[in-house]
Scaffold this motif. Structure first.
Motif, PDB file in Angstrom:
ATOM      1  N   VAL A 286       0.892  -1.200  -0.287  1.00  0.00           N
ATOM      2  CA  VAL A 286       0.454   0.034  -0.302  1.00  0.00           C
ATOM      3  C   VAL A 286       0.858   1.220   0.110  1.00  0.00           C
ATOM      4  CG1 VAL A 286      -0.030   0.136   2.273  1.00  0.00           C
ATOM      5  CG2 VAL A 286      -2.081   0.961   0.954  1.00  0.00           C
ATOM      6  N   ILE A 287       2.089   1.188   1.156  1.00  0.00           N
ATOM      7  CA  ILE A 287       2.805   2.159   0.975  1.00  0.00           C
ATOM      8  C   ILE A 287       3.544   2.346  -1.051  1.00  0.00           C
ATOM      9  CG2 ILE A 287       3.188   2.443   2.472  1.00  0.00           C
ATOM     10  CD1 ILE A 287       6.141   1.962   2.697  1.00  0.00           C
ATOM     11  N   SER A 288       3.905   1.546  -1.217  1.00  0.00           N
ATOM     12  CA  SER A 288       4.251   1.602  -2.195  1.00  0.00           C
ATOM     13  C   SER A 288       3.278   1.791  -3.875  1.00  0.00           C
ATOM     14  CB  SER A 288       5.276   0.295  -3.054  1.00  0.00           C
ATOM     15  OG  SER A 288       5.910  -0.917  -2.114  1.00  0.00           O
ATOM     16  N   ALA A 289       1.808   1.892  -3.517  1.00  0.00           N
ATOM     17  CA  ALA A 289       1.199   2.429  -4.421  1.00  0.00           C
ATOM     18  C   ALA A 289       1.191   3.623  -4.533  1.00  0.00           C
ATOM     19  CB  ALA A 289      -0.251   1.723  -4.196  1.00  0.00           C
TER      20      ALA A 289
ATOM     21  N   ALA B 122      -6.551  -1.900  -6.805  1.00  0.00           N
ATOM     22  CA  ALA B 122      -8.058  -2.979  -7.527  1.00  0.00           C
ATOM     23  C   ALA B 122      -8.462  -3.829  -6.768  1.00  0.00           C
ATOM     24  CB  ALA B 122      -8.609  -3.120  -8.611  1.00  0.00           C
ATOM     25  N   ASP B 123      -7.346  -5.001  -6.147  1.00  0.00           N
ATOM     26  CA  ASP B 123      -7.451  -5.980  -5.421  1.00  0.00           C
ATOM     27  C   ASP B 123      -7.334  -6.002  -4.627  1.00  0.00           C
ATOM     28  OD1 ASP B 123      -5.407  -6.096  -6.351  1.00  0.00           O
ATOM     29  OD2 ASP B 123      -4.915  -8.268  -6.825  1.00  0.00           O
ATOM     30  N   PHE B 124      -7.124  -5.148  -3.203  1.00  0.00           N
ATOM     31  CA  PHE B 124      -6.909  -4.930  -2.627  1.00  0.00           C
ATOM     32  C   PHE B 124      -7.306  -5.226  -0.882  1.00  0.00           C
ATOM     33  CE2 PHE B 124      -4.486  -2.083   1.530  1.00  0.00           C
ATOM     34  CZ  PHE B 124      -3.207  -2.473   1.368  1.00  0.00           C
ATOM     35  N   GLY B 125      -8.688  -5.554  -1.040  1.00  0.00           N
ATOM     36  CA  GLY B 125     -10.055  -5.156  -0.420  1.00  0.00           C
ATOM     37  C   GLY B 125     -10.975  -5.657  -1.190  1.00  0.00           C
ATOM     38  N   ARG B 126     -12.230  -6.312  -0.208  1.00  0.00           N
ATOM     39  CA  ARG B 126     -13.432  -6.774  -0.994  1.00  0.00           C
ATOM     40  C   ARG B 126     -15.089  -5.290   0.336  1.00  0.00           C
ATOM     41  NH1 ARG B 126     -15.677 -11.871   1.553  1.00  0.00           N
ATOM     42  NH2 ARG B 126     -14.276 -11.687   2.843  1.00  0.00           N
ATOM     43  N   PRO B 127     -14.855  -5.042  -0.927  1.00  0.00           N
ATOM     44  CA  PRO B 127     -15.671  -3.836  -0.721  1.00  0.00           C
ATOM     45  C   PRO B 127     -17.007  -4.128  -0.433  1.00  0.00           C
ATOM     46  CG  PRO B 127     -14.049  -3.111  -2.144  1.00  0.00           C
ATOM     47  CD  PRO B 127     -13.721  -4.210  -2.320  1.00  0.00           C
TER      48      PRO B 127
ATOM     49  N   SER C 151     -19.032   4.693  -2.596  1.00  0.00           N
ATOM     50  CA  SER C 151     -18.120   4.658  -3.102  1.00  0.00           C
ATOM     51  C   SER C 151     -17.060   3.850  -2.785  1.00  0.00           C
ATOM     52  CB  SER C 151     -17.791   4.925  -4.530  1.00  0.00           C
ATOM     53  OG  SER C 151     -18.846   5.225  -5.346  1.00  0.00           O
ATOM     54  N   PRO C 152     -16.555   3.029  -2.968  1.00  0.00           N
ATOM     55  CA  PRO C 152     -15.192   2.210  -1.840  1.00  0.00           C
ATOM     56  C   PRO C 152     -13.515   2.965  -1.903  1.00  0.00           C
ATOM     57  CG  PRO C 152     -15.556   0.723  -3.631  1.00  0.00           C
ATOM     58  CD  PRO C 152     -16.717   0.798  -3.973  1.00  0.00           C
ATOM     59  N   THR C 153     -13.147   3.598  -1.366  1.00  0.00           N
ATOM     60  CA  THR C 153     -11.579   3.792  -1.576  1.00  0.00           C
ATOM     61  C   THR C 153     -11.140   3.192  -0.854  1.00  0.00           C
ATOM     62  OG1 THR C 153     -11.684   5.096   1.148  1.00  0.00           O
ATOM     63  CG2 THR C 153     -12.802   5.948  -0.834  1.00  0.00           C
ATOM     64  N   VAL C 154      -9.345   3.154  -0.949  1.00  0.00           N
ATOM     65  CA  VAL C 154      -8.674   2.341   0.386  1.00  0.00           C
ATOM     66  C   VAL C 154      -8.278   3.691   1.646  1.00  0.00           C
ATOM     67  CG1 VAL C 154      -5.945   2.720   0.944  1.00  0.00           C
ATOM     68  CG2 VAL C 154      -6.713   2.607  -1.808  1.00  0.00           C
TER      69      VAL C 154
ATOM     70  N   THR D 211      -7.321  -1.275   3.507  1.00  0.00           N
ATOM     71  CA  THR D 211      -7.702  -2.441   2.780  1.00  0.00           C
ATOM     72  C   THR D 211      -8.828  -0.962   2.017  1.00  0.00           C
ATOM     73  OG1 THR D 211      -9.798  -4.168   2.936  1.00  0.00           O
ATOM     74  CG2 THR D 211     -10.268  -2.130   4.164  1.00  0.00           C
ATOM     75  N   LEU D 212      -9.514  -2.256   1.115  1.00  0.00           N
ATOM     76  CA  LEU D 212     -10.165  -0.878   0.582  1.00  0.00           C
ATOM     77  C   LEU D 212     -11.509  -0.597   1.490  1.00  0.00           C
ATOM     78  CD1 LEU D 212     -10.353  -2.361  -3.711  1.00  0.00           C
ATOM     79  CD2 LEU D 212      -9.253  -0.105  -2.193  1.00  0.00           C
ATOM     80  N   GLY D 213     -12.443  -0.298   1.630  1.00  0.00           N
ATOM     81  CA  GLY D 213     -13.667  -0.223   2.360  1.00  0.00           C
ATOM     82  C   GLY D 213     -14.463   0.713   2.290  1.00  0.00           C
TER      83      GLY D 213
END
Length: 341
Positions: A76-79, A154-159, A201-204, A233-235
């Motif tokens: 996440v910090i790299s992104a 985009a696949d960092f979590g399950r919103p 809408s989900p965010t980081v 996460t994404l949520g």
């Protein structure tokens, strides 16, 4: 071990790794120290006498990998580093447990202060304190404005179903440490479940966003880095806002082992933080009371877990004997927040 060789940090093996993976980065003998204040993962400051870095690794001993996922934090910090979100520059991720006994990552050292209490903020004065806390809101708006897909997350979590899963997760945590009656906790959980809001809408999502998880420095008291991404996460972005509002609310408990910064002179009131977030993000915050009450519930569960481990003799140190008395206070704040809307 000496202060320059803290437990969990083998500087000789780290130097070999850095010389192999980042030739020329290190120019002298390494020294290291444990940075106090972390509640979960271990954080070390490392220096070669000229430059400084930070090493993050899981706690010593047997831990669940999913609870201390170094790859996730590093990802996440790299992104986010190429975006406007202030995060430390990542250096490398090492998943070879032969080096330090657990996966870890290295990032740049960022100068700054994590303000944990009203007393620490007081020397800034009212104007600087106010500006710093409002900047905390603006930085959160910036984080939530990042497009997860464009950042490679985009696949960092399950919103889908995020809030329902969060509520069930913390109820499960409560059951795992339930060894006394806690008036109102089940009512708080049930009411949160009945009034589940519809997520935007989900965010980081940072997951633990508050003043002492950012580094503030410079002449303008700018936020130089957001730290501690282990719960990201994404949520639902409003969970971050609810937690920030909770930590900006007075507890009304002098000498509490758990404190907020709300009593610092100049600290904006929760209502102003909510208004600023709404104005700058464009999001509907009409259900913010639910998110704030959920934050009170989550912290009540966390504190009850600490109290439970204390009763078993598994925690040592100052203040743990008073944690149990705080839990009913957090429950009451949660119920009152829902009632007042």
């Amino acid at each position: 071990m000496s202060p320059d060789h803290p437990p969990g940090l083998d500087l000789d093996r780290l130097r070999v790794l850095l010389d192999r993976e980042r030739p020329g980065l290190v120019t002298g003998p390494l020294s290291g120290r444990l940075i106090e204040g972390g509640r979960s993962n271990l954080t070390y400051a490392v220096s070669d006498g000229t430059a400084r870095w930070v090493v993050r690794r899981p706690p010593l001993g047997h831990v669940l990998a999913t609870a201390h996922d170094m790859r996730r934090e590093h990802r996440v910090i790299s992104a986010l580093h190429p975006t406007d979100v202030p995060v430390p520059r990542p250096v490398l991720l090492c998943e070879d447990e032969e080096v330090l006994g657990a996966p870890f990552y290295v990032m740049e050292f960022v100068d700054g202060t994590p303000y944990r209490t009203a007393e620490q903020l007081a020397p800034l004065g009212p104007e600087r304190t106010r500006a710093a806390v409002l900047n905390l809101v603006d930085t959160l708006v910036g984080l939530h404005a990042v497009d997860p897909a464009e950042a490679g997350l985009a696949d960092f979590g399950r919103p889908e179903g995020f809030l329902d899963r969060q509520l069930r997760r913390w109820a499960k945590q409560l059951d795992a440490s339930r060894n006394r009656d806690l008036a109102g906790i089940d009512e708080l959980h049930a009411t949160l479940g009945r009034e589940l809001p519809r997520s935007p809408s989900p965010t980081v999502v940072h997951g633990d966003y508050r003043l002492d998880n950012v580094l503030i420095g410079g002449e303008d008291d700018e936020i130089r880095a957001i730290l501690d991404w282990e719960m990201s996460t994404l949520g639902d972005p409003l969970t971050d806002l609810g937690l920030l509002v909770m930590y900006s609310s007075p507890l009304g408990l002098p000498d509490s082992p758990v404190s907020t910064t709300a009593q610092a002179p100049g600290h904006p009131a929760p209502a102003e933080l909510i208004e600023r977030y709404a104005a700058r993000s464009g999001r509907d915050v009409s259900a913010v009371a639910w998110y704030t009450a959920f934050a009170w519930f989550k912290l009540a569960v966390i504190l009850e877990g600490i109290h439970y481990r204390y009763t078993l003799g598994q925690t040592v140190g100052r203040g743990f004997d008073r944690i149990g008395d705080l839990v009913p206070v957090f429950i009451e704040h949660g119920l009152t927040t829902l009632q007042e809307g």
